[in-house]
Scaffold this motif. Structure first.
Motif, PDB file in Angstrom:
ATOM      1  N   LYS A  24       0.947  -1.658  -0.309  1.00  0.00           N
ATOM      2  CA  LYS A  24      -0.089  -0.080   0.275  1.00  0.00           C
ATOM      3  C   LYS A  24       0.977   1.342  -0.054  1.00  0.00           C
ATOM      4  CE  LYS A  24      -3.656   1.984   3.077  1.00  0.00           C
ATOM      5  NZ  LYS A  24      -4.521   1.666   4.211  1.00  0.00           N
ATOM      6  N   GLU A 155      -4.676   8.351   3.946  1.00  0.00           N
ATOM      7  CA  GLU A 155      -5.475   8.236   2.936  1.00  0.00           C
ATOM      8  C   GLU A 155      -5.248   8.794   1.752  1.00  0.00           C
ATOM      9  OE1 GLU A 155      -9.628   8.689   4.857  1.00  0.00           O
ATOM     10  OE2 GLU A 155      -8.984   7.397   6.465  1.00  0.00           O
ATOM     11  N   THR A 156      -4.902  10.423   2.403  1.00  0.00           N
ATOM     12  CA  THR A 156      -4.804  11.777   1.091  1.00  0.00           C
ATOM     13  C   THR A 156      -3.354  11.029   0.155  1.00  0.00           C
ATOM     14  OG1 THR A 156      -5.642  13.321   1.906  1.00  0.00           O
ATOM     15  CG2 THR A 156      -4.121  13.739   0.193  1.00  0.00           C
ATOM     16  N   VAL A 158      -2.072   8.315   0.053  1.00  0.00           N
ATOM     17  CA  VAL A 158      -2.396   6.653  -0.958  1.00  0.00           C
ATOM     18  C   VAL A 158      -3.627   7.204  -1.684  1.00  0.00           C
ATOM     19  CG1 VAL A 158      -3.620   4.826  -1.097  1.00  0.00           C
ATOM     20  CG2 VAL A 158      -2.334   5.364   0.857  1.00  0.00           C
ATOM     21  N   LYS A 159      -4.338   7.804  -2.212  1.00  0.00           N
ATOM     22  CA  LYS A 159      -4.985   8.588  -2.767  1.00  0.00           C
ATOM     23  C   LYS A 159      -4.088   9.406  -4.043  1.00  0.00           C
ATOM     24  CE  LYS A 159      -9.738   9.493  -0.826  1.00  0.00           C
ATOM     25  NZ  LYS A 159     -10.274   9.666   0.725  1.00  0.00           N
ATOM     26  N   ARG A 160      -3.247  10.459  -3.380  1.00  0.00           N
ATOM     27  CA  ARG A 160      -2.654  10.713  -4.801  1.00  0.00           C
ATOM     28  C   ARG A 160      -1.489  10.343  -4.859  1.00  0.00           C
ATOM     29  NH1 ARG A 160      -0.226  14.652  -0.568  1.00  0.00           N
ATOM     30  NH2 ARG A 160       1.874  13.314  -0.517  1.00  0.00           N
ATOM     31  N   ARG A 161      -1.107   8.971  -4.719  1.00  0.00           N
ATOM     32  CA  ARG A 161      -0.045   8.129  -5.241  1.00  0.00           C
ATOM     33  C   ARG A 161      -0.559   7.158  -5.958  1.00  0.00           C
ATOM     34  NH1 ARG A 161       5.220   5.337  -1.707  1.00  0.00           N
ATOM     35  NH2 ARG A 161       6.117   5.495  -3.454  1.00  0.00           N
ATOM     36  N   GLY A 162      -1.522   7.098  -6.022  1.00  0.00           N
ATOM     37  CA  GLY A 162      -2.350   6.206  -6.764  1.00  0.00           C
ATOM     38  C   GLY A 162      -2.614   4.556  -6.623  1.00  0.00           C
TER      39      GLY A 162
END
Length: 162
Positions: A24, A155-156, A158-162
C-alpha cells in the motif's frame, strides 16, 4: 558480486500479515507525507491564543509543551470550541486546564517514537494499536515536535500516489 536492478526497489523481509500494508505504501515514510510544521503551545498559554492559532492554521490538534519544551499532551480543538461556545471555558484560561495528557511510558501505554523516517505502514499500525487519529512526529530523542500526522494524511497520500 550481485548486480542490482536500479529500477527495482529492494524490499525488506516482511512480517506475516504485513504484505498488504507494505504494498500500500511502497516504502514511503512519514517524511513523504509533506506535513506542515507543527505549531506547539506552552502549557501556560491562554485558550484565546490556542483557538486563534488553530483557526489560522486549520489544525484540529495542538501539541502542548511543558517548561522544558517536551510534549505533555494536546488540545483537541473541536471539543475546546464546543466548551468555549457553551461558556465552560474562558479566553484567559491556561491551556493546561483543558489538555489531554499523554500517558507516561509504561507497560500498558508504551511511548512510540514517530519520526520523519518512520515507515507509513508502522504509522498506520500505530493508529490502529493505539486507537488514535493522529501522532506527533518528533526527532528520535523526542526533543522537538516537527509535525502532526493524521489518518487523513495517510488516506490522502494513498489517493495522491494512486
Amino acid at each position: 558480486m550481485a548486480l542490482i536492478d536500479k529500477e527495482t526497489t529492494p524490499t525488506a523481509s516482511i512480517k506475516p500479515g504485513t504484505a498488504d500494508l507494505a504494498a500500500k505504501y511502497r516504502g514511503a515514510c512519514v517524511e513523504d507525507l509533506q506535513l506542515p510544521p507543527a505549531f506547539c503551545l506552552p502549557h501556560d498559554a491562554p485558550i484565546s491564543l490556542a483557538l486563534e492559532a488553530a483557526y489560522e492554521r486549520e489544525f484540529d490538534q495542538l501539541p502542548i509543551l511543558n517548561d522544558r519544551r517536551k510534549p505533555i499532551g494536546y488540545l483537541y480543538v473541536p471539543t475546546l470550541k464546543k466548551k468555549f461556545e457553551a461558556g465552560s471555558v474562558q479566553e484567559s484560561d491556561p491551556v493546561s486546564k483543558h489538555i489531554t495528557h499523554f500517558p507516561m511510558s509504561s507497560r500498558s501505554h508504551p511511548y512510540t517514537v514517530i519520526n520523519p523516517l518512520t515507515p507509513l505502514e508502522d504509522l498506520e499500525r500505530f493508529f490502529v494499536s493505539a486507537g488514535v487519529d493522529f501522532a506527533l512526529v518528533t526527532d528520535n530523542e523526542r526533543k522537538w515536535v516537527l509535525g502532526v500526522a493524521t489518518k487523513d494524511d495517510l488516506e490522502t497520500f494513498v489517493k495522491r500516489r494512486g
